[in-house]
Scaffold this motif. Structure first.
Motif, PDB file in Angstrom:
ATOM      1  N   UNK A 225      48.267  44.356  20.296  1.00 53.27           N
ATOM      2  CA  UNK A 225      48.103  45.440  21.264  1.00 53.27           C
ATOM      3  C   UNK A 225      46.764  45.311  21.969  1.00 53.27           C
ATOM      4  N   UNK A 226      45.736  44.983  21.185  1.00 54.46           N
ATOM      5  CA  UNK A 226      44.417  44.771  21.771  1.00 54.46           C
ATOM      6  C   UNK A 226      44.428  43.573  22.709  1.00 54.46           C
ATOM      7  N   UNK A 227      45.087  42.503  22.299  1.00 55.54           N
ATOM      8  CA  UNK A 227      45.168  41.308  23.137  1.00 55.54           C
ATOM      9  C   UNK A 227      45.898  41.615  24.442  1.00 55.54           C
ATOM     10  N   UNK A 228      47.032  42.322  24.357  1.00 60.05           N
ATOM     11  CA  UNK A 228      47.791  42.670  25.561  1.00 60.05           C
ATOM     12  C   UNK A 228      46.944  43.518  26.504  1.00 60.05           C
ATOM     13  N   UNK A 229      46.214  44.475  25.932  1.00 61.84           N
ATOM     14  CA  UNK A 229      45.358  45.335  26.759  1.00 61.84           C
ATOM     15  C   UNK A 229      44.318  44.519  27.501  1.00 61.84           C
ATOM     16  N   UNK A 230      43.649  43.623  26.796  1.00 64.83           N
ATOM     17  CA  UNK A 230      42.631  42.789  27.424  1.00 64.83           C
ATOM     18  C   UNK A 230      43.246  41.885  28.496  1.00 64.83           C
ATOM     19  N   UNK A 231      44.406  41.300  28.185  1.00 62.06           N
ATOM     20  CA  UNK A 231      45.058  40.433  29.152  1.00 62.06           C
ATOM     21  C   UNK A 231      45.470  41.181  30.403  1.00 62.06           C
ATOM     22  N   UNK A 232      46.037  42.373  30.236  1.00 65.11           N
ATOM     23  CA  UNK A 232      46.482  43.147  31.394  1.00 65.11           C
ATOM     24  C   UNK A 232      45.288  43.620  32.217  1.00 65.11           C
ATOM     25  N   UNK A 233      44.207  43.948  31.562  1.00 63.74           N
ATOM     26  CA  UNK A 233      42.997  44.331  32.301  1.00 63.74           C
ATOM     27  C   UNK A 233      42.468  43.167  33.129  1.00 63.74           C
ATOM     28  N   UNK A 234      42.548  41.951  32.579  1.00 68.75           N
ATOM     29  CA  UNK A 234      42.124  40.769  33.338  1.00 68.75           C
ATOM     30  C   UNK A 234      43.040  40.555  34.543  1.00 68.75           C
ATOM     31  N   UNK A 235      44.341  40.738  34.334  1.00 65.57           N
ATOM     32  CA  UNK A 235      45.292  40.633  35.449  1.00 65.57           C
ATOM     33  C   UNK A 235      44.968  41.668  36.528  1.00 65.57           C
ATOM     34  N   UNK A 236      44.674  42.905  36.107  1.00 63.88           N
ATOM     35  CA  UNK A 236      44.361  43.971  37.060  1.00 63.88           C
ATOM     36  C   UNK A 236      43.093  43.634  37.862  1.00 63.88           C
ATOM     37  N   UNK A 237      42.097  43.077  37.190  1.00 58.37           N
ATOM     38  CA  UNK A 237      40.876  42.681  37.911  1.00 58.37           C
ATOM     39  C   UNK A 237      41.194  41.592  38.931  1.00 58.37           C
ATOM     40  N   UNK A 238      42.082  40.671  38.538  1.00 54.89           N
ATOM     41  CA  UNK A 238      42.456  39.599  39.467  1.00 54.89           C
ATOM     42  C   UNK A 238      43.157  40.175  40.695  1.00 54.89           C
ATOM     43  N   UNK A 239      44.083  41.103  40.483  1.00 54.32           N
ATOM     44  CA  UNK A 239      44.796  41.727  41.606  1.00 54.32           C
ATOM     45  C   UNK A 239      43.815  42.446  42.515  1.00 54.32           C
ATOM     46  N   UNK A 240      42.915  43.240  41.950  1.00 55.72           N
ATOM     47  CA  UNK A 240      41.949  43.978  42.772  1.00 55.72           C
ATOM     48  C   UNK A 240      41.020  43.038  43.528  1.00 55.72           C
ATOM     49  N   UNK A 241      40.617  41.946  42.881  1.00 54.09           N
ATOM     50  CA  UNK A 241      39.678  41.020  43.521  1.00 54.09           C
ATOM     51  C   UNK A 241      40.333  40.203  44.619  1.00 54.09           C
ATOM     52  N   UNK A 242      41.619  39.913  44.486  1.00 57.53           N
ATOM     53  CA  UNK A 242      42.267  38.988  45.412  1.00 57.53           C
ATOM     54  C   UNK A 242      43.237  39.635  46.391  1.00 57.53           C
ATOM     55  N   UNK A 243      43.748  40.813  46.068  1.00 59.29           N
ATOM     56  CA  UNK A 243      44.813  41.390  46.891  1.00 59.29           C
ATOM     57  C   UNK A 243      44.467  42.737  47.499  1.00 59.29           C
ATOM     58  N   UNK A 244      43.301  43.299  47.162  1.00 60.01           N
ATOM     59  CA  UNK A 244      42.950  44.641  47.627  1.00 60.01           C
ATOM     60  C   UNK A 244      42.923  44.728  49.143  1.00 60.01           C
ATOM     61  N   UNK A 245      42.376  43.724  49.798  1.00 62.96           N
ATOM     62  CA  UNK A 245      42.225  43.746  51.252  1.00 62.96           C
ATOM     63  C   UNK A 245      43.408  43.112  51.976  1.00 62.96           C
ATOM     64  N   UNK A 246      44.492  42.897  51.279  1.00 69.50           N
ATOM     65  CA  UNK A 246      45.675  42.282  51.880  1.00 69.50           C
ATOM     66  C   UNK A 246      46.790  43.315  52.029  1.00 69.50           C
ATOM     67  N   UNK A 247      47.827  42.953  52.760  1.00 71.77           N
ATOM     68  CA  UNK A 247      49.000  43.825  52.908  1.00 71.77           C
ATOM     69  C   UNK A 247      50.062  43.513  51.856  1.00 71.77           C
ATOM     70  N   UNK A 248      49.736  42.680  50.903  1.00 67.43           N
ATOM     71  CA  UNK A 248      50.672  42.335  49.829  1.00 67.43           C
ATOM     72  C   UNK A 248      51.108  43.588  49.078  1.00 67.43           C
ATOM     73  N   UNK A 249      52.419  43.720  48.878  1.00 71.43           N
ATOM     74  CA  UNK A 249      52.948  44.812  48.077  1.00 71.43           C
ATOM     75  C   UNK A 249      53.096  44.333  46.635  1.00 71.43           C
ATOM     76  N   UNK A 250      52.615  45.122  45.692  1.00 72.58           N
ATOM     77  CA  UNK A 250      52.614  44.718  44.293  1.00 72.58           C
ATOM     78  C   UNK A 250      53.423  45.715  43.468  1.00 72.58           C
ATOM     79  N   UNK A 251      54.308  45.172  42.631  1.00 69.49           N
ATOM     80  CA  UNK A 251      55.147  45.964  41.733  1.00 69.49           C
ATOM     81  C   UNK A 251      54.948  45.450  40.312  1.00 69.49           C
ATOM     82  N   UNK A 252      55.198  46.327  39.338  1.00 66.86           N
ATOM     83  CA  UNK A 252      55.132  45.912  37.936  1.00 66.86           C
ATOM     84  C   UNK A 252      56.399  46.390  37.246  1.00 66.86           C
TER      85      UNK A 252
END
Length: 365
Positions: A225-252
């Protein structure tokens, strides 16, 4: 994996540009609203279902094609998801979706449950665009775990990238497999996408690595559970860093439940999804699997992101479909029962009707 039509491998990427205005207009024309919860409702019999014949779809892997593998009952194909009032869902219109996505790329990134949804959507669109529409397809194999289908007449490309964890799983110089909880270097393949659909959870319960690396810390294993949390947080940082200023639509993609314990829906002990042919009839009496930590973690992480991410909240509707799994009709040679994956055609088609609804209302949400 074996397929009815063997296709070679390729790699592509996905993103939906300028769809906000078009989606809002399309939603208004379709008479749908983003102010209701379409994920609450019930399953109703609809004799016009299924939306396509799996036998005519070249994109279903053998493991998901229950009809091909000899499943004798067909009732599970006849259910449509009906949201509770005042919500209503537009009927899936593959041509309208292709027109909205004209010239775009849509990517699904995740495990085999994400592939379940991807292949279902391919079949739904393929059925709508069959008349005179050309497709160009290549499929995952060997060292290239990605699949691509392009609907040439619309210039629409749909891609699936296999990624069990959404963070990097690499081999070090000694040949050991390392799960890196803080890097998403594989995300370079996803950057050009117009629409991205992510999903991950099942593989976190398995140990498919030799080591886990979190920053400078390397361990053989850790609380999952801890590993999944850390991994998902890293994914979220990647999305914010790379897609925030784009028109890309993101779903989960939300949590897809398994049905291994029949006592959850009132069956005798030892029963599984194997002989089930109808949905759970009384949602209030269904005990389910209890709160799952994945759902809580996903909601918390998504709520903290700067980039808007729409949660495809499929958990409740899927919990009611004890009848929709591939069970013993997954094409395997052994006696095993698969109560995790879903038949295609089947339940994932309704996930995609809700995905379609979400695309239509994306400009208003």
């Amino acid at each position: 994996m074996e397929r009815r039509h063997l296709l070679s491998a390729t790699v592509l990427v996905v993103v939906l540009v300028g769809a906000c205005t078009a989606a809002a207009a399309t939603a208004e024309k379709a008479g749908v609203s983003s102010s209701c919860d379409a994920y609450r409702g019930s399953w109703v019999v609809d004799e016009s279902y299924p939306l396509y014949d799996a036998a005519s779809c070249p994109f279903v892997r053998k493991e998901f094609d229950c009809c091909l593998n000899g499943r004798p009952d067909t009732e599970y194909l006849k259910y449509r998801w009906l949201p509770s009032p005042p919500c209503s869902l537009p009927r899936f219109d593959g041509r309208k979706l292709l027109s909205a996505w004209r010239g775009k790329t849509v990517a699904f990134v995740g495990d085999s449950l994400v592939a379940n949804q991807y292949e279902s959507l391919l079949c739904m669109i393929h059925h709508a665009a069959t008349n005179g529409s050309r497709t160009n397809a290549s499929w995952a194999s060997g060292e290239n775990p990605s699949s691509t289908v392009r609907f040439e007449d619309y210039g629409v490309t749909l891609v699936y990238y296999l990624s069990h964890y959404l963070v990097d799983l690499v081999r070090d110089r000694a040949g050991r497999t390392v799960l890196k909880l803080d890097t998403v270097d594989e995300g370079l393949k996803w950057l050009d996408a117009d629409v991205l659909v992510f999903g991950s959870w099942r593989w976190w319960a398995r140990k498919s690595w030799d080591y886990i690396q979190d920053g400078d810390t390397v361990v053989q294993d850790m609380d999952r559970i801890q590993a999944f949390t850390k991994g998902l947080q890293a994914w979220a940082r990647w999305v914010d860093a790379n897609l925030l200023q784009t028109t890309t639509k993101v779903f989960f993609q939300g949590y897809s439940p398994s049905h291994r314990n029949g006592q959850e829906w009132g069956a005798p002990p030892g029963n599984t999804c194997t002989a089930e042919t109808q949905p759970v009839s009384d949602a209030a009496a269904y005990h389910g699997q209890g709160p799952n930590p994945q759902d809580t973690i996903v909601r918390r992480v998504l709520a903290g992101m700067s980039k808007p991410v729409h949660l495809l909240d499929i958990t409740f509707m899927s919990q009611l479909r004890k009848d929709g799994h591939t069970t013993k009709y997954s094409g395997g040679s052994g006696p095993g029962t698969d109560c995790t994956h879903w038949c295609v055609a089947g339940v994932p088609d309704s996930w995609n009707t809700l995905f379609y609804y979400s695309v239509l209302t994306a400009g208003n949400s």
